[in-house]
Write an enzyme that holds these catalytic residues in place. Structure first.
Site, PDB file in Angstrom:
ATOM      1  N   CYS A   1      57.822 108.791  51.023  1.00 22.06           N
ATOM      2  CA  CYS A   1      57.180 108.333  52.321  1.00 22.06           C
ATOM      3  C   CYS A   1      57.995 108.985  53.421  1.00 22.06           C
ATOM      4  O   CYS A   1      57.327 108.986  54.741  1.00 22.06           O
ATOM      5  CB  CYS A   1      57.009 107.001  52.172  1.00 22.06           C
TER       6      CYS A   1
ATOM      7  N   ASN B   1      48.518 103.328  51.882  1.00 19.17           N
ATOM      8  CA  ASN B   1      49.546 104.133  52.311  1.00 19.17           C
ATOM      9  C   ASN B   1      49.555 105.175  51.652  1.00 19.17           C
ATOM     10  O   ASN B   1      49.349 105.588  50.447  1.00 19.17           O
ATOM     11  CB  ASN B   1      50.784 103.182  51.212  1.00 19.17           C
TER      12      ASN B   1
ATOM     13  N   HIS C   1      55.841 103.766  59.197  1.00 13.03           N
ATOM     14  CA  HIS C   1      55.346 103.972  57.722  1.00 13.03           C
ATOM     15  C   HIS C   1      54.376 102.889  57.672  1.00 13.03           C
ATOM     16  O   HIS C   1      54.574 101.881  57.691  1.00 13.03           O
ATOM     17  CB  HIS C   1      56.290 104.306  56.768  1.00 13.03           C
TER      18      HIS C   1
HETATM   19  N1  COA Z   1      45.015  91.798  43.325  1.00 12.06           N
HETATM   20  C1  COA Z   1      45.652  90.562  42.942  1.00 12.06           C
HETATM   21  N2  COA Z   1      46.733  89.902  42.511  1.00 12.06           N
HETATM   22  C2  COA Z   1      47.539  90.853  42.375  1.00 12.06           C
HETATM   23  C3  COA Z   1      47.364  92.262  42.611  1.00 12.06           C
HETATM   24  C4  COA Z   1      46.073  92.595  43.220  1.00 12.06           C
HETATM   25  N3  COA Z   1      45.812  93.897  43.473  1.00 12.06           N
HETATM   26  N4  COA Z   1      48.616  92.645  42.657  1.00 12.06           N
HETATM   27  C5  COA Z   1      49.381  91.969  42.188  1.00 12.06           C
HETATM   28  N5  COA Z   1      48.900  90.759  42.013  1.00 12.06           N
HETATM   29  C6  COA Z   1      49.440  89.441  41.400  1.00 12.06           C
HETATM   30  C7  COA Z   1      50.878  89.756  40.719  1.00 12.06           C
HETATM   31  O1  COA Z   1      50.327  89.930  39.371  1.00 12.06           O
HETATM   32  C8  COA Z   1      51.305  88.498  40.788  1.00 12.06           C
HETATM   33  O2  COA Z   1      50.737  87.522  39.943  1.00 12.06           O
HETATM   34  P1  COA Z   1      51.975  86.360  39.180  1.00 12.06           P
HETATM   35  O3  COA Z   1      52.459  85.586  40.339  1.00 12.06           O
HETATM   36  O4  COA Z   1      50.749  85.593  38.305  1.00 12.06           O
HETATM   37  O5  COA Z   1      52.647  87.163  38.400  1.00 12.06           O
HETATM   38  C9  COA Z   1      50.860  87.928  42.004  1.00 12.06           C
HETATM   39  O6  COA Z   1      50.107  88.550  42.726  1.00 12.06           O
HETATM   40  C10 COA Z   1      52.136  88.133  43.105  1.00 12.06           C
HETATM   41  O7  COA Z   1      52.819  89.290  43.158  1.00 12.06           O
HETATM   42  P2  COA Z   1      54.126  89.519  44.051  1.00 12.06           P
HETATM   43  O8  COA Z   1      54.653  90.766  43.718  1.00 12.06           O
HETATM   44  O9  COA Z   1      54.939  88.473  44.266  1.00 12.06           O
HETATM   45  O10 COA Z   1      53.214  89.977  45.419  1.00 12.06           O
HETATM   46  P3  COA Z   1      53.676  90.009  46.844  1.00 12.06           P
HETATM   47  O11 COA Z   1      53.500  89.199  47.862  1.00 12.06           O
HETATM   48  O12 COA Z   1      55.259  90.695  46.794  1.00 12.06           O
HETATM   49  O13 COA Z   1      52.957  91.446  47.162  1.00 12.06           O
HETATM   50  C11 COA Z   1      53.040  93.988  46.992  1.00 12.06           C
HETATM   51  C12 COA Z   1      53.078  92.541  46.184  1.00 12.06           C
HETATM   52  C13 COA Z   1      53.306  95.041  46.018  1.00 12.06           C
HETATM   53  C14 COA Z   1      51.892  93.900  48.127  1.00 12.06           C
HETATM   54  C15 COA Z   1      54.493  93.717  47.899  1.00 12.06           C
HETATM   55  O14 COA Z   1      55.624  93.314  47.072  1.00 12.06           O
HETATM   56  C16 COA Z   1      54.586  95.225  48.642  1.00 12.06           C
HETATM   57  O15 COA Z   1      53.929  95.596  49.654  1.00 12.06           O
HETATM   58  N6  COA Z   1      55.863  95.957  48.296  1.00 12.06           N
HETATM   59  C17 COA Z   1      56.277  96.972  48.639  1.00 12.06           C
HETATM   60  C18 COA Z   1      55.290  97.811  48.491  1.00 12.06           C
HETATM   61  C19 COA Z   1      55.581  99.458  49.163  1.00 12.06           C
HETATM   62  O16 COA Z   1      55.298  99.271  50.261  1.00 12.06           O
HETATM   63  N7  COA Z   1      55.518 100.537  48.288  1.00 12.06           N
HETATM   64  C20 COA Z   1      55.701 101.814  49.042  1.00 12.06           C
HETATM   65  C21 COA Z   1      56.875 101.830  49.671  1.00 12.06           C
HETATM   66  S1  COA Z   1      56.880 103.253  50.532  1.00 12.06           S
END
Ligand code: COA
Length: 339
Positions: free
Chosen positions: A123, A296, A266
């Site tokens: 990214c 993204n 980003h």
């Molecule tokens: N829909 C519904 N539930 C979802 C889901 C979706 N699309 N994706 C994940 N979940 C669930 C998970 O399974 C988890 O369930 P559990 O608690 O029963 O295990 C729950 O949601 C919470 O997951 P968590 O990882 O704590 O969520 P979060 O608040 O951290 O958000 C992201 C997840 C991926 C959105 C967040 O971590 C994020 O944005 N990370 C950075 C990603 C990124 O920017 N990547 C590229 C960088 S360049």
């Protein structure tokens, strides 16, 4: 030493002379995703800010998206294909492992004078390309560089994994870099900063499809050539790295956060962006967001956002823009531009 000061010594100052972007026609909304995986519009919107993303058509490759964006940037810069002497495509979703996607773009544009190659910095790739093109122009080796961030992430997503498939989209953004002069200094690059931390390669990667793990008949079912991510770890690393990268670029430009008219971060997650700009004490009215429309798009994200912001009136002449990105590697990058 800032880039501006360097230019006063022997190096040339460099500016962005044109920008362009392109996104595929097909829109995949959160409601559409509800039919594919166990997710909801409410979950995706509240956790990420994303409402929709674009998906390339069958037969539409990264180089095609890149070429569309490049043509628009060249048109704005008032340059022809034969004027371009350097093409850098930043991508993690190349048309082929080799040759570089930049070579396909060169062919499509007929930019036969250009040296063309790819950069893989996830990214952060567009801003890595910006810096290396800037250095090449500043030193006098090249004159008119085309830098492009382009991705067809839909081809590298596991569409059964709700943790990742809701986050990404396809698109391309481009910029033309040229030497600046007293008459032509819109888009002047005031400062740049790049960084890499190779100790956390495992938190965000595409594990298969390379020499470490070729895709075979035996592992074909495991989605190894798809993005794999430890979301929370990436989230924390992104906030820290982008905040520090922002501060560094602002300081190198001899400015403070108050002097920044618009941050173009980003476009991965609205909560990441809010966390960074809150810490920098930059209000939401000074932050450009389009991730709701595109998700993204990795290397394309900052490039598309820069093009949209500068074309739609979000940027005025003389404004100082902070560009900042973070991605797999881990990589991060930032730049301050005077429009
Ligand atoms: N829909 C519904 N539930 C979802 C889901 C979706 N699309 N994706 C994940 N979940 C669930 C998970 O399974 C988890 O369930 P559990 O608690 O029963 O295990 C729950 O949601 C919470 O997951 P968590 O990882 O704590 O969520 P979060 O608040 O951290 O958000 C992201 C997840 C991926 C959105 C967040 O971590 C994020 O944005 N990370 C950075 C990603 C990124 O920017 N990547 C590229 C960088 S360049």
């Amino acid at each position: 030493m800032t880039n501006k000061e360097a230019s006063n010594e022997s190096l040339r100052a460099v500016r962005i002379a044109g920008t362009g972007s392109y996104v595929p026609e097909k829109i995949l909304s959160n409601q559409d995703l509800e039919k594919i995986v166990d997710t909801s519009d409410e979950w995706i919107t509240s956790r990420t800010g994303i409402k929709a993303r674009r998906i390339a058509a069958e037969g539409e490759f990264t180089s095609h998206l890149a070429t569309h964006a490049a043509r628009r940037a060249m048109q704005q810069a008032n340059l022809q294909s034969e004027d371009i002497d350097l093409i850098i495509v930043a991508t993690i979703t190349p048309d082929t492992l080799t040759p570089a996607t930049a070579c396909y773009v060169q062919q499509a544009l007929g930019a036969h004078r250009a040296v063309a190659f790819d950069i893989s910095a996830a990214c952060s790739g567009f801003l890595y390309a910006l810096e290396f093109a800037r250095v090449a122009i500043a030193g006098g080796t090249f004159n008119n560089a085309l830098i492009i961030g382009a991705e067809k992430l839909s081809a590298f997503v596991n569409w059964t994994d709700r943790n990742t498939c809701v986050l990404f989209g396809d698109g391309a953004g481009a910029a033309v870099l040229t030497p600046a002069s007293d008459e032509k200094k819109t888009g002047l690059i005031l400062s740049t900063h790049l960084g890499t931390d190779g100790t956390k390669t495992e938190i965000l990667n595409i594990p298969g499809g390379g020499s470490a793990c070729p895709i075979t008949l035996e592992n074909a079912e495991q989605h190894l050539a798809a993005l794999s991510m430890q979301g929370r770890e990436v989230f924390k690393a992104a906030v820290n790295a982008m905040r520090r990268a922002s501060e560094t670029a602002i300081e190198k430009a001899g400015l403070s956060a108050d002097d920044i008219n618009l941050v173009i971060p980003h476009q991965a997650n609205l909560r990441i962006i809010d966390a960074i700009t809150d810490r920098l004490k930059i209000g939401k009215e000074r932050v450009f967001i389009n991730l709701d429309k595109y998700g993204n798009t990795s290397a394309a994200a900052v490039a598309i956002a820069l093009d949209e912001a500068t074309r739609n009136g979000a940027v005025q002449p003389g404004d100082r823009i902070l560009l900042v990105a973070f991605g797999a590697g881990l990589t991060w990058a930032s730049a301050v531009i005077e429009w």
